[in-house]
Design a protein around this motif. Structure first.
Motif, mmCIF file in Angstrom:
data_model
loop_
_atom_site.group_PDB
_atom_site.id
_atom_site.type_symbol
_atom_site.label_atom_id
_atom_site.label_comp_id
_atom_site.label_asym_id
_atom_site.label_seq_id
_atom_site.Cartn_x
_atom_site.Cartn_y
_atom_site.Cartn_z
ATOM 1 N N VAL A 67 10.870 -67.545 -67.685
ATOM 2 C CA VAL A 67 11.580 -68.726 -67.181
ATOM 3 C C VAL A 67 11.461 -68.751 -65.668
ATOM 4 C CG1 VAL A 67 13.206 -68.796 -69.107
ATOM 5 C CG2 VAL A 67 13.791 -67.512 -67.052
ATOM 6 N N ILE A 125 17.846 -67.622 -72.825
ATOM 7 C CA ILE A 125 17.392 -68.677 -71.904
ATOM 8 C C ILE A 125 18.591 -69.410 -71.315
ATOM 9 C CG2 ILE A 125 16.141 -70.859 -71.781
ATOM 10 C CD1 ILE A 125 14.272 -69.765 -73.955
ATOM 11 N N LEU A 131 11.697 -73.357 -68.813
ATOM 12 C CA LEU A 131 10.949 -72.457 -69.684
ATOM 13 C C LEU A 131 9.463 -72.550 -69.364
ATOM 14 C CD1 LEU A 131 10.865 -70.530 -72.138
ATOM 15 C CD2 LEU A 131 10.587 -72.557 -73.581
#
Length: 816
Positions: free
Chosen positions: A556, A605, A617
């Motif tokens: 990320v 995430i 992402l």
């Protein structure tokens, strides 16, 4: 010329398909598993593929792609999908086929008609007719089609006449819409889109033994036969018995076959079926206005639901669109800068003939791009890197030709530039053919043994090698021969670039170093380098990528910079204290865990998103343990087969001593490259495997050129010691090795600097491989061959029979 014109047309009118690693999206690889009743093979996987295609279509994904790979794998590509949980859940469910009685039409969302039909319409008045079904409907074959059906009928093979007709089971009046009961009834559109109210499930696909599409010669059309197992025959008899008691043409006379909540067929029970008797015997036929494809599709869907195969996710990749855009931009700049530096280098080194080679190089790029587009090949990130790398490798053939032409012209073997060019092409042909065959061997291994995006590298490399052969042997020759026929150039041969040797060759000829006087010294240096590399492998260990170990890798890019220690704390608080958290690229964060589900990944995430004030992402890769073991096994097989294939090829083309020296040099290249990666802690993943096999091909390319010159020199210096022959050959080929290596390194260094994390490790492995390969092909393979020839001496090879006439001779060829 026709090829170039065609390539230009294809380039302007078409473009290659972009892989998900460039376009962004999700790729899910499924593997079918054996069940107690069904073997997972190509046939059952194809049936599962059709079911999965309907599921993916229901997700509303734009331009999805589903294809079978091998006998048991299905590759699903979903462009633009960043969260694959919904898709993975839909794809992972086992196909469910059910059969339902039809209770009527759902008119709750329609405007009621002004006239209400009577409960029992007279025979001459047909009930309300649903729209005709597309495709598989159009008219009953036998018996005649009634006005109110869908054109698809259920026909009994043989139904005994009852002694008396029992009263039908309680059903709603014809045309009447019963009130649906929550949790028991379904409302689904039939094949034509007409909503039907379906009763609860009466039977499942487990009670259907099989389905076949056959052509009925007597009726002159296609039909689908169903075979029932266990209690399925009795259940079907009861269903058709109840439906046969309803008025002809009424929707309640239909039976719906549903696959994954989609009606795939809803035929009428024909009038030949007796009320209260139904269709017995465990078999039935579905007739209609089928063509061959429609009948086979329906049979496949029914049988696929009847014999479902379990599917498991073995690989899952999600790539954000930003990574793809960045990779395309980085590779484009690397190609532009690399080609510009290569063009300048070739132009300075070989002047006007070098300029012709640059033009041929542009033609090579045009042909390669057109071939990718015309073949419909998918361009992946490794494939893009392979395309850029092949630009540098394409220069090799031209360098070989020009160096041989220079030798012949400067040393006085030919009197004209044209004769030198023809001699250069002729003498370099053997080395060019050998080196390209070995590179194609490496590319073929990548294609057959690799998986995922790395396989695209093998495709691109194959296309690049073939295009480079066409470019160097045809296009470059036409351009260079046209150039040397110009009168002004023959008056000023210095401008051609062939009239003088390069600086490296002049220095070597002036110093005449005896490099092979002590071959054991070079072998000791190589042995020390191999020992140091093995020390790194044993002491530091190898860090395998998730392709080989299985697991999940998430990358990320947070909006605000997160310290890597803080990121580890965030990931640990999210439930993964043992996950490996590292920095990547420009303040990106990567998280690697051996076992992490889609929901767990979403939690991690989200946690990083909160900690970083937002996060994008970049990629999300999941490799199942079974695939990891398989890729690891395939990697070892690929390396073993590569070494064996190169040894066999070189042993056939040369002597076994030559082949042994080449393979030992290859082993040295592989060990040193892997050892350096172990010392600096770089991961060994699929991209590294692609680089390693490319290094093998490139190193053999270099070694073949040296050995080809050794063999040629040996035939001309009969009686001279082999080590002196080898020394002369190395001095003659070293300028070519330097020029080819430099032109290739321009491209790779551009990739290393501009490619980012996704390509930098790949470029680093190739840079190391080319540097080590240039050394080993000259100072490991040749010294070892000298040692072996001293132990097992052999006579020099017989010289080739050559036509001493040249094309400069007016009597060459046909004479009139």
């Amino acid at each position: 010329m026709l090829i170039l014109v065609g390539s230009g047309f294809v380039t302007l009118t078409a473009s290659p398909n972009l892989g998900l690693d460039l376009e962004g999206g999700a790729q899910i690889v499924l593997e079918t598993q054996d069940t107690d009743t069904v073997e997972a093979n190509a046939e059952s996987t194809d049936r599962a593929l059709e079911v999965l295609r309907r599921r993916v279509d229901a997700l509303g994904v734009s331009e999805p792609s589903l294809s079978r790979s091998g006998d048991r794998r299905i590759i699903v590509e979903l462009p633009g999908v960043s969260d694959p949980r919904e898709a993975a859940d839909a794809l992972g469910r086992t196909a469910q086929l059910t059969v339902h009685p039809v209770l009527g039409y759902d008119t709750s969302g329609q405007v009621p008609p002004t006239e209400t039909p009577p409960a029992t319409p007279p025979a001459e008045t047909p009930p309300a007719t649903p729209p005709a079904t597309e495709g598989s409907v159009g008219g009953a074959i036998a018996p005649e089609t009634q006005d109110g059906d869908t054109g698809t009928d259920v026909v009994a093979g043989s139904t005994p006449a009852p002694s008396e007709t029992p009263a039908p089971s309680e059903t709603p009046a014809p045309g009447e819409t019963p009130a649906p009961e929550s949790g028991e009834q379904l409302v689904l559109p039939d094949e034509s889109g007409q909503p039907l109210i379906l009763a609860p499930t009466a039977m499942t696909g487990e009670e259907i033994n099989g389905a076949d599409a056959i052509y009925d010669v007597q009726r002159g059309g296609w039909l689908v036969t169903l075979d029932f197992s266990g209690s399925g025959g009795d259940t079907w008899a009861q269903l058709t018995s109840d439906a046969a008691c309803q008025p002809d043409g009424d929707p309640t006379r239909r039976i719906a076959i549903v696959l994954d909540e989609t009606v795939i067929s809803s035929p009428n029970v024909t009038t030949s079926v007796q009320c209260g008797v139904g269709i017995r015997g465990g078999q039935t036929e579905i007739t209609g206005d089928f063509d061959e494809e429609e009948a086979k599709d329906l049979a496949a869907l029914v049988e696929g639901g009847a014999l479902p195969v379990d599917v498991t996710t073995i690989e899952q990749r999600v790539v954000g669109p930003t990574l793809g855009e960045a990779a395309i931009e980085a590779s484009a700049w690397a190609a532009i800068i690399g080609m510009a530096l290569t063009a300048i280098f070739i132009g300075v080194a070989y002047r006007l003939v070098g300029l012709m080679a640059v033009i041929a190089l542009v033609g090579y790029a045009l042909m390669s791009y057109a071939a990718l587009s015309a073949l419909g090949a998918t361009l992946t990130l490794p494939g893009l890197a392979g395309f850029v790398l092949a630009i540098g490798m394409a220069v090799d053939a031209n360098v070989l030709i020009f160096e041989r032409a220079r030798e012949d012209y400067v040393d006085g073997k030919t009197k004209s530039l044209r004769g030198a060019v023809q001699s250069g092409f002729k003498n370099a042909l053997s080395a060019i053919a050998d080196s390209n065959v070995t590179t194609l061997l490496a590319a073929g291994l990548l294609f057959f043994l690799a998986s995922g995006p790395v396989r695209g590298f093998g495709v691109t490399l194959t296309i690049g090698v073939l295009a480079s052969l066409l470019s160097a042997l045809v296009l470059s020759r036409v351009l260079v021969e046209w150039l040397v026929d110009r009168r002004w150039l023959n008056r000023h041969p210095d401008a051609s670039g062939l009239a003088h040797h390069g600086r490296v060759r002049l220095w070597l000829r002036r110093r005449n170093p005896q490099l092979m006087a002590r071959p054991l010294r070079w072998l000791l240096i190589s042995s020390v380098a191999v020992v140091l590399a093995l020390g790194g492998i044993l002491l530091r260990g190898l860090e395998f990528g998730i392709e080989f170990t299985g697991g999940r890798l998430i990358e990320v890019s947070p909006t605000e910079v997160i310290d890597v220690d803080d990121a580890r704390t965030v990931v640990a608080d999210a439930g993964f204290p043992t996950a490996i958290v590292q920095e990547s690229g420009d303040d990106d964060i990567t998280v690697r865990a051996s076992d992490m589900s889609d929901d767990d990944a979403a939690t991690v995430i989200a946690a990083l998103d909160d900690a970083g004030g937002g996060a994008e992402l970049i990629r999300d890769e999941l490799i199942g343990p079974s695939l990891g073991d398989e890729l690891q096994r395939n990697a070892l097989i690929a390396l073993g087969v590569a070494l064996a294939a190169q040894l066999a090829y070189l042993a056939i083309r040369f002597r076994w001593t030559f082949g042994t020296g080449a393979v030992v040099a290859l082993f040295q290249n592989v060990v040193i490259t892997v050892g350096i990666f172990a010392w600096i802690g770089k991961p060994l993943d699929g991209m590294f495997l692609a680089a390693l096999l490319t290094i093998i091909g490139y190193s053999v390319n270099d070694t073949v050129v040296v050995f080809d010159r050794v063999r040629e020199t040996w035939t001309r210096k009969d009686g001279e010691r082999f080590r002196d022959v080898a020394n002369t050959a190395i001095l003659n080929t070293l300028p070519r090795s330097v020029n080819t290596g430099a032109s290739t390194l321009f491209i790779l260094i551009a990739l290393l600097v501009l490619g980012g994390d996704s390509l930098s490790d790949f470029a680093l492995a190739l840079v190391l491989g080319i540097l080590v390969g240039t050394y080993s092909s000259n100072f490991t393979a040749v010294p070892l061959t000298i040692m072996l020839e001293d132990k097992k001496p052999a006579p020099p090879p017989a010289p080739k029979k050559v036509d001493k006439r040249s094309r400069e001779d007016p009597n060459y060829g046909a004479v009139v």
